[in-house]
Write an enzyme that holds these catalytic residues in place. Structure first.
Site, mmCIF file in Angstrom:
data_model
loop_
_atom_site.group_PDB
_atom_site.id
_atom_site.type_symbol
_atom_site.label_atom_id
_atom_site.label_comp_id
_atom_site.label_asym_id
_atom_site.label_seq_id
_atom_site.Cartn_x
_atom_site.Cartn_y
_atom_site.Cartn_z
ATOM 1 N N SER A 1 -11.146 18.628 -14.804
ATOM 2 C CA SER A 1 -12.342 18.778 -15.644
ATOM 3 C C SER A 1 -12.812 20.223 -15.607
ATOM 4 O O SER A 1 -12.342 21.034 -14.803
ATOM 5 C CB SER A 1 -13.474 17.846 -15.173
ATOM 6 O OG SER A 1 -13.984 18.282 -13.929
ATOM 7 N N ILE B 1 -13.801 24.070 -15.823
ATOM 8 C CA ILE B 1 -13.048 25.327 -15.883
ATOM 9 C C ILE B 1 -11.577 25.088 -15.545
ATOM 10 O O ILE B 1 -10.675 25.653 -16.168
ATOM 11 C CB ILE B 1 -13.635 26.366 -14.896
ATOM 12 C CG1 ILE B 1 -15.128 26.616 -15.166
ATOM 13 C CG2 ILE B 1 -12.850 27.676 -14.942
ATOM 14 C CD1 ILE B 1 -15.449 27.256 -16.473
ATOM 15 N N SER C 1 -18.137 32.840 -8.113
ATOM 16 C CA SER C 1 -19.336 32.708 -8.940
ATOM 17 C C SER C 1 -20.200 33.939 -8.782
ATOM 18 O O SER C 1 -20.311 34.499 -7.684
ATOM 19 C CB SER C 1 -20.142 31.476 -8.507
ATOM 20 O OG SER C 1 -21.426 31.494 -9.099
ATOM 21 N N TYR D 1 -23.623 26.911 -1.671
ATOM 22 C CA TYR D 1 -22.554 27.165 -2.642
ATOM 23 C C TYR D 1 -22.373 28.670 -2.863
ATOM 24 O O TYR D 1 -21.250 29.185 -2.842
ATOM 25 C CB TYR D 1 -22.909 26.468 -3.954
ATOM 26 C CG TYR D 1 -21.928 26.659 -5.079
ATOM 27 C CD1 TYR D 1 -20.776 25.883 -5.162
ATOM 28 C CD2 TYR D 1 -22.160 27.595 -6.090
ATOM 29 C CE1 TYR D 1 -19.870 26.038 -6.214
ATOM 30 C CE2 TYR D 1 -21.269 27.763 -7.136
ATOM 31 C CZ TYR D 1 -20.135 26.975 -7.198
ATOM 32 O OH TYR D 1 -19.248 27.136 -8.231
ATOM 33 N N LYS E 1 -19.209 31.121 -2.082
ATOM 34 C CA LYS E 1 -18.598 31.968 -3.110
ATOM 35 C C LYS E 1 -18.526 33.424 -2.650
ATOM 36 O O LYS E 1 -17.580 34.145 -3.006
ATOM 37 C CB LYS E 1 -19.356 31.821 -4.434
ATOM 38 C CG LYS E 1 -19.243 30.422 -5.030
ATOM 39 C CD LYS E 1 -17.802 30.107 -5.384
ATOM 40 C CE LYS E 1 -17.532 28.672 -5.713
ATOM 41 N NZ LYS E 1 -16.141 28.427 -6.111
ATOM 42 N N THR F 1 -20.342 22.760 -17.874
ATOM 43 C CA THR F 1 -19.306 21.920 -17.278
ATOM 44 C C THR F 1 -19.931 20.674 -16.653
ATOM 45 O O THR F 1 -21.134 20.660 -16.353
ATOM 46 C CB THR F 1 -18.548 22.683 -16.180
ATOM 47 O OG1 THR F 1 -19.467 22.955 -15.099
ATOM 48 C CG2 THR F 1 -17.972 23.996 -16.705
#
Length: 320
Positions: free
Chosen positions: A50, A52, A175, A201, A205, A234
């Site tokens: 799913s 990217i 990101s 997160y 990254k 997304t």
């Protein structure tokens, strides 16, 4: 300082990370960069069912590349494969069921794959943003286990195989959110203070960007890069950041826009001429720190990160 970083980053994001930011950047793209025939080249893409990852797989399949989809959910992976095959007419799309948050599963998969298959390009795309602190079955914080340790183990395990092929590459989907974070090696699994999934997160990254830089220095024969897809619409963004998605939906990039730079880094001759270890946004190498943001880590801190990952890797494989 974190307030300053967040504020500067959000203003930057509104200008650059949105659909209009992509459209402005795309005026300077060389369309011929993606006019390539990828038959005979093998691409491993994690989280390819799913968002990217799927959009990246589709673009590479359209150009004849062999795809190895590394996914956690068999049903969703098979549905995605069917769509990719239908659109590309490329039958060389293979599924591997692996939970990227499980160190042992990732290692065993990489070892078995290396013995039986070839990979030219690894695209580390799988990621998660869990907003409550959760532990995996192996006792690790889930964001860190998936985004950082899983990426570290898969890449490390495949480097010997990558060094045996022509034009090997590793692309890691990071990101721009990492610009808000300074590496914190003293709390890799977010055990201190109040847990914040978005911050966790972004910290992961940042770790991925540092890993990319370190690998580029250690393994000169492989071309490493990391990239920011921009703010894309997304399923992961909808699920993990519902309020952000609701407010920004009209400004968000499509999945294909988000995947464009990952595809460019994975397949184009132009990307290969760039130095290894850089961080890209819209086909251009960009800074990994905001101005005056005090987000740089010391070599000692980065060494500590690498040592901690190596130790966790060893511990996970030898326990049980």
């Amino acid at each position: 300082m974190s307030f300053y970083r967040n504020a500067v980053w959000f203003v930057k994001g509104l200008q650059e990370y949105t659909k209009s930011g992509y459209e402005a950047a795309a005026k300077h793209f060389a369309p011929a960069d993606l006019d390539v025939n990828l038959s005979g080249r093998s691409f491993m893409i994690t989280g390819a069912n799913s968002g990217i990852g799927k959009a990246t797989a589709q673009e590479i399949a359209n150009r004849g590349g062999t795809i190895h989809m590394v996914c956690r959910n068999k049903g969703r992976a098979e549905a995605a494969r069917d769509e990719i095959v239908e659109q590309s007419k490329n039958q060389n799309i293979h599924i591997h069921i692996v939970d990227m948050s499980s160190a042992r599963q990732v290692w065993e998969f990489a070892q078995n794959f290396s013995q039986s298959d070839t990979v030219h390009v690894l695209i580390n795309n799988a990621g998660c943003m869990v907003n409550q602190r959760e532990l995996t079955q192996e006792g690790l914080e889930k964001n860190f286990a998936t985004n950082t340790l899983g990426t570290y183990i898969l890449t490390t395990a495949l480097i010997p195989a990558l060094t045996n092929v022509e034009d090997p590459r590793v692309v890691t989907v990071s990101s721009g959110g990492m610009l808000t974070q300074k590496l914190n090696v003293d709390d890799l699994q977010f055990e201190k203070g109040t847990f914040d999934g978005t911050m966790a997160y972004a910290q992961n990254k940042r770790q991925q960007v540092i890993l990319t830089e370190r690998w580029a220095n250690q393994h000169k024969e492989v071309h490493f890069s990391s990239m920011h897809p921009g703010w894309a619409d997304t399923p992961a963004v909808q699920t993990s950041m519902p309020s952000f998605h609701a407010k920004m939906q009209a400004k968000l990039r499509t999945e294909a826009m988000g995947a464009d730079t990952a595809v460019w880094l994975a397949v184009s001759a132009a990307a290969r001429t760039q130095p290894s270890g850089l961080f890209f946004q819209d086909r251009k190498a960009v800074a990994t720190h905001l101005p005056l943001a005090s987000s740089r880590s010391t070599p000692q801190e980065e060494e500590k990160l690498m040592a901690a990952l190596e130790e966790l890797f060893f511990t996970q494989l030898t326990d049980g």
